[in-house]
Design a protein around this motif. Structure first.
Motif, PDB file in Angstrom:
ATOM      1  N   VAL A  19       0.852  -1.202   0.000  1.00 23.12           N
ATOM      2  CA  VAL A  19       0.000   0.000   0.000  1.00 23.12           C
ATOM      3  C   VAL A  19       0.883   1.247   0.000  1.00 23.12           C
ATOM      4  N   ILE A  20       1.927   1.256   0.816  1.00 19.41           N
ATOM      5  CA  ILE A  20       2.875   2.378   0.840  1.00 19.41           C
ATOM      6  C   ILE A  20       3.549   2.527  -0.524  1.00 19.41           C
ATOM      7  N   THR A  21       3.921   1.408  -1.125  1.00 23.61           N
ATOM      8  CA  THR A  21       4.534   1.433  -2.447  1.00 23.61           C
ATOM      9  C   THR A  21       3.589   2.060  -3.470  1.00 23.61           C
ATOM     10  N   ALA A  22       2.323   1.672  -3.442  1.00 22.72           N
ATOM     11  CA  ALA A  22       1.344   2.224  -4.386  1.00 22.72           C
ATOM     12  C   ALA A  22       1.168   3.731  -4.189  1.00 22.72           C
ATOM     13  N   LEU A  23       0.981   4.137  -2.934  1.00 19.60           N
ATOM     14  CA  LEU A  23       0.703   5.546  -2.641  1.00 19.60           C
ATOM     15  C   LEU A  23       1.896   6.463  -2.895  1.00 19.60           C
ATOM     16  N   PHE A  24       3.087   6.027  -2.500  1.00 16.09           N
ATOM     17  CA  PHE A  24       4.246   6.910  -2.545  1.00 16.09           C
ATOM     18  C   PHE A  24       5.217   6.601  -3.688  1.00 16.09           C
ATOM     19  N   GLY A  25       5.130   5.412  -4.266  1.00 11.83           N
ATOM     20  CA  GLY A  25       6.106   5.041  -5.279  1.00 11.83           C
ATOM     21  C   GLY A  25       5.548   4.768  -6.654  1.00 11.83           C
ATOM     22  N   CYS A  26       4.221   4.795  -6.797  1.00 13.68           N
ATOM     23  CA  CYS A  26       3.637   4.482  -8.117  1.00 13.68           C
ATOM     24  C   CYS A  26       2.717   5.581  -8.631  1.00 13.68           C
ATOM     25  N   PHE A  27       1.682   5.911  -7.870  1.00 12.25           N
ATOM     26  CA  PHE A  27       0.627   6.789  -8.373  1.00 12.25           C
ATOM     27  C   PHE A  27       1.148   8.133  -8.888  1.00 12.25           C
ATOM     28  N   GLY A  28       2.155   8.688  -8.279  1.00 13.42           N
ATOM     29  CA  GLY A  28       2.645  10.010  -8.674  1.00 13.42           C
ATOM     30  C   GLY A  28       3.711  10.001  -9.744  1.00 13.42           C
ATOM     31  N   TYR A  29       4.034   8.860 -10.286  1.00 16.09           N
ATOM     32  CA  TYR A  29       5.137   8.741 -11.240  1.00 16.09           C
ATOM     33  C   TYR A  29       4.679   8.121 -12.556  1.00 16.09           C
ATOM     34  N   CYS A  30       5.180   8.609 -13.647  1.00 17.35           N
ATOM     35  CA  CYS A  30       5.018   8.025 -14.995  1.00 17.35           C
ATOM     36  C   CYS A  30       3.572   7.920 -15.459  1.00 17.35           C
TER      37      CYS A  30
END
Length: 155
Positions: free
Chosen positions: A107-118
């Motif tokens: 969940v942390i990965t999705a929120l902070f490492g995926c949604f805002g990038y690319c």
């Protein structure tokens, strides 16, 4: 015939989500680096901010570094759970050992490492991370406690 249980399936899905997150991080870094170039001819001899875009990429500023490297680091930590070669003391102490912890990590990965990038790709990979997190919760509800690591690279 190979036996496949829910824990292995959740671990495989989570591994794929982390691998995709790491790919998002690499793509993001490459895109940022392509936009970065050193100017020489168009700069004055002592012009302070002529190569500001270069400084924004190659920096020791922790805020900028965190913004640039978050998807790659989170993806690499997620992948390191399963790749023995990457499991050094630091990775093992930062990665979860239960499905509840793994779910929170995803969940942390999705929120902070995926949604805002690319762009759209980041949203799709973030969605995959959330599906993997939900799968981990289901596996935990089925009674699995300890994380099943399929340990790629082990001899």
């Amino acid at each position: 015939m190979v036996a496949c249980d829910a824990g292995i399936a959740a671990s495989c899905l989570s591994f794929i989500a982390s691998l995709a997150t790491m790919a998002i991080g690499i793509i993001y870094l490459v895109q940022k680096l392509v936009d970065t170039r050193l100017e020489f001819v168009h700069c004055d001899f002592l012009e302070a901010d002529c190569n500001f875009p270069w400084r924004r990429f190659f920096t020791f500023n922790p805020i900028i570094m965190a913004d640039l490297w978050t998807p790659f680091v989170l993806g690499a930590l997620g992948v390191s759970i399963h790749v023995v070669v990457l499991q050094h003391h630091i990775a093992l102490s930062l990665t979860p050992v239960t499905y509840m912890g793994y779910s929170l990590f995803l969940v942390i990965t999705a929120l902070f490492g995926c949604f805002g990038y690319c762009g759209q790709c980041g949203i799709i990979v973030g969605g995959l991370c959330l599906v993997a997190a939900l799968t981990c919760l289901v596996v935990r509800a089925m009674g699995e406690v300890g994380l099943k690591r399929f340990e790629l690279g082990k001899r």
